[in-house]
Design a protein around this motif. Structure first.
Motif, PDB file in Angstrom:
ATOM      1  N   ALA A  92       0.819  -1.208   0.000  1.00  0.00           N
ATOM      2  CA  ALA A  92       0.000   0.000   0.000  1.00  0.00           C
ATOM      3  C   ALA A  92       0.859   1.266   0.000  1.00  0.00           C
ATOM      4  CB  ALA A  92      -0.927  -0.002   1.207  1.00  0.00           C
ATOM      5  N   THR A  93       2.081   1.166   0.499  1.00  0.00           N
ATOM      6  CA  THR A  93       2.940   2.351   0.612  1.00  0.00           C
ATOM      7  C   THR A  93       4.042   2.421  -0.442  1.00  0.00           C
ATOM      8  OG1 THR A  93       4.291   1.201   2.248  1.00  0.00           O
ATOM      9  CG2 THR A  93       2.523   2.616   3.075  1.00  0.00           C
ATOM     10  N   GLY A  94       4.178   1.405  -1.270  1.00  0.00           N
ATOM     11  CA  GLY A  94       5.223   1.416  -2.293  1.00  0.00           C
ATOM     12  C   GLY A  94       5.591   0.018  -2.730  1.00  0.00           C
ATOM     13  N   LEU A  95       6.791  -0.104  -3.231  1.00  0.00           N
ATOM     14  CA  LEU A  95       7.299  -1.380  -3.726  1.00  0.00           C
ATOM     15  C   LEU A  95       8.334  -1.906  -2.739  1.00  0.00           C
ATOM     16  CD1 LEU A  95       7.123  -3.288  -6.191  1.00  0.00           C
ATOM     17  CD2 LEU A  95       8.997  -1.984  -7.199  1.00  0.00           C
ATOM     18  N   LEU A  96       8.096  -3.086  -2.173  1.00  0.00           N
ATOM     19  CA  LEU A  96       9.023  -3.699  -1.239  1.00  0.00           C
ATOM     20  C   LEU A  96       9.983  -4.575  -2.026  1.00  0.00           C
ATOM     21  CD1 LEU A  96       9.920  -4.107   1.676  1.00  0.00           C
ATOM     22  CD2 LEU A  96       8.307  -6.014   1.816  1.00  0.00           C
ATOM     23  N   LEU A  97      11.265  -4.239  -1.958  1.00  0.00           N
ATOM     24  CA  LEU A  97      12.300  -4.950  -2.705  1.00  0.00           C
ATOM     25  C   LEU A  97      13.169  -5.757  -1.749  1.00  0.00           C
ATOM     26  CD1 LEU A  97      13.496  -1.928  -4.852  1.00  0.00           C
ATOM     27  CD2 LEU A  97      11.870  -3.690  -5.535  1.00  0.00           C
ATOM     28  N   LYS A  98      13.364  -7.022  -2.031  1.00  0.00           N
ATOM     29  CA  LYS A  98      14.365  -7.810  -1.300  1.00  0.00           C
ATOM     30  C   LYS A  98      15.611  -7.759  -2.171  1.00  0.00           C
ATOM     31  CE  LYS A  98      15.333 -12.124   0.999  1.00  0.00           C
ATOM     32  NZ  LYS A  98      15.202 -11.754   2.393  1.00  0.00           N
TER      33      LYS A  98
ATOM     34  N   GLU B 270       5.558  12.059  -3.638  1.00  0.00           N
ATOM     35  CA  GLU B 270       6.002  13.385  -4.068  1.00  0.00           C
ATOM     36  C   GLU B 270       7.413  13.306  -4.644  1.00  0.00           C
ATOM     37  OE1 GLU B 270       5.494  16.291  -1.019  1.00  0.00           O
ATOM     38  OE2 GLU B 270       3.535  15.500  -0.473  1.00  0.00           O
ATOM     39  N   ASN B 271       8.262  12.563  -3.987  1.00  0.00           N
ATOM     40  CA  ASN B 271       9.635  12.338  -4.425  1.00  0.00           C
ATOM     41  C   ASN B 271       9.899  10.838  -4.436  1.00  0.00           C
ATOM     42  OD1 ASN B 271      10.311  15.169  -4.387  1.00  0.00           O
ATOM     43  ND2 ASN B 271      10.451  15.033  -2.170  1.00  0.00           N
ATOM     44  N   VAL B 272      10.933  10.437  -5.129  1.00  0.00           N
ATOM     45  CA  VAL B 272      11.345   9.036  -5.089  1.00  0.00           C
ATOM     46  C   VAL B 272      12.135   8.830  -3.799  1.00  0.00           C
ATOM     47  CG1 VAL B 272      12.718   7.259  -6.207  1.00  0.00           C
ATOM     48  CG2 VAL B 272      11.421   8.875  -7.596  1.00  0.00           C
ATOM     49  N   SER B 273      11.783   7.799  -3.039  1.00  0.00           N
ATOM     50  CA  SER B 273      12.502   7.547  -1.794  1.00  0.00           C
ATOM     51  C   SER B 273      12.757   6.047  -1.617  1.00  0.00           C
ATOM     52  CB  SER B 273      11.731   8.083  -0.587  1.00  0.00           C
ATOM     53  OG  SER B 273      10.545   7.359  -0.402  1.00  0.00           O
TER      54      SER B 273
ATOM     55  N   PHE C 279      17.971   3.753   7.236  1.00  0.00           N
ATOM     56  CA  PHE C 279      18.233   4.793   6.247  1.00  0.00           C
ATOM     57  C   PHE C 279      16.932   5.218   5.586  1.00  0.00           C
ATOM     58  CE2 PHE C 279      18.521   0.768   4.080  1.00  0.00           C
ATOM     59  CZ  PHE C 279      17.823   0.977   2.906  1.00  0.00           C
ATOM     60  N   ASN C 280      16.933   6.450   5.093  1.00  0.00           N
ATOM     61  CA  ASN C 280      15.827   7.006   4.328  1.00  0.00           C
ATOM     62  C   ASN C 280      16.425   7.996   3.347  1.00  0.00           C
ATOM     63  OD1 ASN C 280      13.504   7.991   3.246  1.00  0.00           O
ATOM     64  ND2 ASN C 280      12.626   8.690   5.165  1.00  0.00           N
ATOM     65  N   VAL C 281      16.478   7.624   2.076  1.00  0.00           N
ATOM     66  CA  VAL C 281      17.068   8.447   1.033  1.00  0.00           C
ATOM     67  C   VAL C 281      15.958   8.990   0.148  1.00  0.00           C
ATOM     68  CG1 VAL C 281      18.678   8.474  -0.912  1.00  0.00           C
ATOM     69  CG2 VAL C 281      19.135   7.003   1.055  1.00  0.00           C
TER      70      VAL C 281
END
Length: 92
Positions: A19-25, A49-52, A86-88
């Motif tokens: 629901a909040t984005g794409l979860l990548l392993k 709004e931005n890619v994070s 981290f949060n980029v």
């Protein structure tokens, strides 16, 4: 004492829409204090709004040859386990 921690992305192993984005392993290499180990890292990628990209990894400092810090001549110690979060965010 070890000012740089480096994660080198190697590949995406799996991905899942949430629901909040794409979860990548992901699979990659974590380098600390001159030691490099292969690790798996879950990363949440979002494009609102931005890619994070955000996530966290937990490991033992001793796995990388780092002794847990001590203070007051050893009377105050820490555990061996450490978590790095981290949060980029990228913006235009």
């Amino acid at each position: 004492k070890y000012p740089e921690i480096k994660y080198e992305f190697v590949r995406i192993i799996d991905q899942q829409q949430t629901a909040t984005g794409l979860l990548l392993k992901t699979g990659g290499k974590l380098s600390i204090a001159g030691a490099t180990k292969s690790v798996y890292l879950d990363v949440l990628a979002s494009n609102k709004e931005n890619v994070s990209f955000s996530g966290e990894i937990t490991f033992n400092m001793s796995d990388y040859g780092v002794e847990p810090p001590v203070a007051l001549m050893g009377t105050i110690t820490t555990g061996d386990e450490i978590t790095i979060a981290f949060n980029v965010q990228y913006s235009k």
